[in-house]
Each structure stands twice: as C-alpha cells, then as structure tokens.
Design an enzyme around this catalytic site. Sequence first.
Site, PDB file in Angstrom:
ATOM      1  N   HIS A 244     -13.741   7.142 -44.676  1.00 55.28           N
ATOM      2  CA  HIS A 244     -13.287   7.058 -43.575  1.00 55.28           C
ATOM      3  C   HIS A 244     -13.626   8.169 -42.600  1.00 55.28           C
ATOM      4  CE1 HIS A 244      -9.868   8.999 -44.659  1.00 55.28           C
ATOM      5  NE2 HIS A 244      -9.413   9.310 -43.371  1.00 55.28           N
TER       6      HIS A 244
HETATM    7  C1  UD1 Z   1      -6.509   9.022 -38.611  1.00 55.29           C
HETATM    8  C2  UD1 Z   1      -6.474  10.615 -39.138  1.00 55.29           C
HETATM    9  C3  UD1 Z   1      -7.141  10.917 -40.408  1.00 55.29           C
HETATM   10  C4  UD1 Z   1      -6.460  10.131 -41.414  1.00 55.29           C
HETATM   11  C5  UD1 Z   1      -6.975   8.669 -40.961  1.00 55.29           C
HETATM   12  C6  UD1 Z   1      -6.205   7.855 -42.227  1.00 55.29           C
HETATM   13  C7  UD1 Z   1      -6.593  11.739 -36.907  1.00 55.29           C
HETATM   14  C8  UD1 Z   1      -7.212  12.893 -36.180  1.00 55.29           C
HETATM   15  N1  UD1 Z   1      -7.223  11.386 -37.880  1.00 55.29           N
HETATM   16  O1  UD1 Z   1      -8.093   8.867 -38.863  1.00 55.29           O
HETATM   17  O2  UD1 Z   1      -6.950  12.265 -40.706  1.00 55.29           O
HETATM   18  O3  UD1 Z   1      -7.213  10.482 -42.570  1.00 55.29           O
HETATM   19  O4  UD1 Z   1      -5.934   8.386 -39.946  1.00 55.29           O
HETATM   20  O5  UD1 Z   1      -6.442   6.407 -41.755  1.00 55.29           O
HETATM   21  O6  UD1 Z   1      -5.201  11.620 -36.554  1.00 55.29           O
HETATM   22  N2  UD1 Z   1      -7.854   1.270 -36.189  1.00 55.29           N
HETATM   23  C9  UD1 Z   1      -7.807   0.023 -36.252  1.00 55.29           C
HETATM   24  N3  UD1 Z   1      -6.311  -0.301 -36.855  1.00 55.29           N
HETATM   25  C10 UD1 Z   1      -5.396   0.616 -36.874  1.00 55.29           C
HETATM   26  C11 UD1 Z   1      -5.786   1.969 -36.666  1.00 55.29           C
HETATM   27  C12 UD1 Z   1      -7.102   2.345 -36.231  1.00 55.29           C
HETATM   28  O7  UD1 Z   1      -8.484  -0.738 -36.170  1.00 55.29           O
HETATM   29  O8  UD1 Z   1      -4.122   0.395 -37.007  1.00 55.29           O
HETATM   30  C13 UD1 Z   1      -9.376   1.720 -35.891  1.00 55.29           C
HETATM   31  C14 UD1 Z   1      -9.620   1.628 -34.379  1.00 55.29           C
HETATM   32  O9  UD1 Z   1     -10.907   1.253 -34.009  1.00 55.29           O
HETATM   33  C15 UD1 Z   1      -9.713   3.148 -33.975  1.00 55.29           C
HETATM   34  C16 UD1 Z   1     -10.143   3.786 -35.336  1.00 55.29           C
HETATM   35  O10 UD1 Z   1      -9.831   3.023 -36.361  1.00 55.29           O
HETATM   36  O11 UD1 Z   1     -10.318   3.487 -33.009  1.00 55.29           O
HETATM   37  C17 UD1 Z   1      -9.907   5.157 -35.788  1.00 55.29           C
HETATM   38  O12 UD1 Z   1      -8.286   5.187 -35.839  1.00 55.29           O
HETATM   39  P1  UD1 Z   1      -7.569   6.689 -35.340  1.00 55.29           P
HETATM   40  O13 UD1 Z   1      -6.040   6.697 -35.462  1.00 55.29           O
HETATM   41  O14 UD1 Z   1      -8.346   7.253 -34.079  1.00 55.29           O
HETATM   42  O15 UD1 Z   1      -8.280   7.663 -36.477  1.00 55.29           O
HETATM   43  P2  UD1 Z   1      -8.526   7.472 -38.061  1.00 55.29           P
HETATM   44  O16 UD1 Z   1      -9.940   7.362 -38.313  1.00 55.29           O
HETATM   45  O17 UD1 Z   1      -7.742   6.289 -38.624  1.00 55.29           O
END
Ligand code: UD1
Length: 422
Positions: A244
Amino acid sequence: MEAIKTAKIFTIVGARPNFMKAAPIIAAIRKHNKLIQGQSAEARRFSVTLEHVLIHTGQHYDAAMSDQFFSDLNIPKPDVHLGVGSGSHAAQTAEVMKRFEEVLVREKPDLMVVVGDVNSTLACALVAAKISYDVKGSRPLIAHVEAGLRSFDREMPEEVNRILTDHVADLLFVTEESGLHNLRKEGIADEKIHFVGNTMIDSLLAFKGKADGSPILEKLGLRTGDAVSGATNGTTRYALLTLHRPSNVDQQDRLLNILEGLEELANSHPVIFPVHPRTQKRIAEFGFERFFVAPNGSDARQDSGPARANGRIQLVEPLGYLDFLCLMRHAAVVVTDSGGIQEETTCLGVPCVTVRDNTERPITVKVGTNILAGTSQAGIRQAARQQLTSKVTGRVPERWDGRSAERILEVICREFEKRQSL
Ligand code: UD1
C-alpha cells in the site's frame, strides 16, 4: 496515605496501524484505575488515578479500516471523533490540527499519547507542542510510542512524521535498540528516552489465541480439514501479500514491476492479498486486473474448493485484526511493504519478504525473520525463493514480551508524581 490525585490522559488514534499499538495502553490505564479503586498493594505504589479520553481523528473511516479493529481489539468507542477523512497530506494534517486544537483547549489534558508515524500522529503532537492553557504557557506532556525509528529516507511521509513528532515529544517510548541510538544521535536528552518494547507485540501476544479461532482459512479454501494436493495438516502452503506504500503502488511502472516480480510465487503458491483502498484504486486505474482473481466478498472461495496457485493473486477485501493475524500466523511466507508486519512476522517466526529498499525496523532483519528484497523483479523473486526453501530462524527482540504498555504506564505515573511533588 497520600491523597489520590487525578490526571487526564488523551490517547490519539487515527489510522489502521494505530489501533493495535494503542489498545494495550488503553487496557493498561483501565487496569491501573481498577487497582487504585480496589486499593490493592500493587496500586499503592502510585498516587495518581487516570481519567482517560480516547480521540479518533477519523483519518481512516471505512468499517474495514477502523470499526472492525475496535471490536477485534476490545477498544472502547472513542470519546471524541474528529471525522477528518482523506485529503492531501497538507489538507489532512491541517484539518486534524484545527479540529484537535479545539478539543485540547476545551479538555486540557495533562498528557497525551500519540503512537506510530501517521499524519494524525504528527498533527496532534504539533498542536500540543504549541498550545498554551494559561499565561504561564502550560501544555500537555507529549508521549510518543514507537519513537526513534528511522528509515533515513525523507521521501517517506512517515519518516518526516516520525522525526518531527520525536522532536516535540517529552516522553519517547522506544521499541528497539536502533531507536535509542537514533534519538541520541539527534541530540534528544537521555532522560526523555525509555526503552519499553513494542505495544503492537503486546496486542499480538494478547490476541494470538483468539485469532486462531478465526474462520478465515476455511473461508479462503486454505484449510480443508484433510491433506489434499500439497496441503499439510489440512492447511495449504500459501503466501500472504500486502502492498500500500505510495512509492510502490502510485506509479504504474513501479507497481507493474512488483506484480511481475511476484508471478513466480503466484505460480507455485496461492497468494492472498487483502487489498488497501489506495492499491485497489490504482489497480483499476492502471488496468492491472489481469494479475488478480477478483474478490466477491471475503468468502468468495467458500464454495469453490481449495485455493490453488494459478499464477494470479487472490484479492480479498481489507481484513480485520483477528482474521489477518490468523492468516499471517499460518502463512509459508509474508510479502509486504508495511512497517508493522515486519515486526509481527518476526515475533511469530514467519518468513517475511519486505518489498522496500530500506526499513526503519532493522531489528527484524538483524535478529528476526525479515529480508529486505528491494523493489526489483529479481530481488523479489530471489528473496521469496530463499524464504521458502531455507529454514528461517530468528529470535524475538528484547522486551517484545507483552509487557510494554505496563512499562509505559509506569513511566507516565512516575512522571506525574514527580511533577506533583515539585
Ligand atoms: C496511512 C499512513 C501509513 C499507514 C497506512 C496504513 C500516513 C502518511 N500514512 O496511509 O503510514 O501505513 O495508513 O493503512 O498517515 N481510504 C479509504 N478508506 C479509509 C481510509 C483511506 O478509502 O478508511 C483511501 C482514500 O482514498 C485515501 C487513501 O486511501 O485517500 C489513502 O488514505 P490515507 O489516510 O491518506 O493514507 P494511507 O495510504 O492509508
């Protein structure tokens, strides 16, 4: 006997990898208060009772990325939910900061615990470092759990979050020896640093037994009850995959390269891939569906017989804590770009291939079961072969013994007592 005082503690969670790190601390606070109420001999060592407030920033919000972990890990419902959601790094961090500041000013905790390295961790630490409750400039103590880890790769958003959080924290709780060296090299005072072990491993040890009762192996056709074609003790040899990290999945050529590097493994073993929403979106955007068997819900294989290696990776929806722990524990190999999974596999003695050029958790390579494969096709192939053919031996790192949250609480209570007696 000294009168019992009350101190208010915030614990902050926001994203999936925070929940298993915070759960043991919340449980230890509850236990501490119960002991104090019961006036046990153990509790008489302390004269502080703790009022706990759980804050969820809402960085992760899908049921599968958040709610499921609360129920799997017995975490109480958050007292405050900031409902921040997704956004660019700046927008997400800023939104957490704005909403958290209001809560901090209203509640005025004596101490707050932040865990790990996600955007919510840094955002809340930064707010607390600059807040003034009164004209004397009082603010909460900031405790950072999982301090000192460094990948030395500033292109990782988490590395920036880790460094900045450590430098505004008052109490730094370290999981492995490299963390001690890194913090000392960065000039952080020794008295702030405490080597307590790993609260994520506290959770793993506490829930390992319960996870074994998960029906996930049967649901995915990996355990059939009798030994058939390549199955041992009824469980097929399979690989578990997670990917991821933006650096691995956001660029088309990079993701393609990794998927091609995994083809050999997918030809010899079923590869189970609980897919993060970010990666799921990229697979669709880049048209990479050909590498996968699509999920039809997590029990897609229920009626389709045993899982087979067919050169394609089996996508499943993101899994809860217990299901994932069960899958990890029984895997022949785990391939990942996650930080925490490198530690969990080391503790379980399961071979791990990390699809990254560096790790902020070097103990997992030095004494554990982890190999850094890099991101080239040849590197991934070679590391997977090595982990599947040679006998992997490792040992569990120092203080990963299920008692880390207890040590943290002891330090926190002593700190309160010290301050009250000044
Ligand atoms: C975040 C953390 C990362 C961790 C990961 C575990 C940061 C910088 N990164 O990354 O260190 O390893 O979580 O998952 O904080 N999304 C959904 N549903 C959700 C959450 C996210 O669909 O409940 C999608 C959205 O499109 C979002 C993308 O995932 O834009 C990324 O989510 P985000 O919280 O920005 O970062 P992660 O890649 O999850």
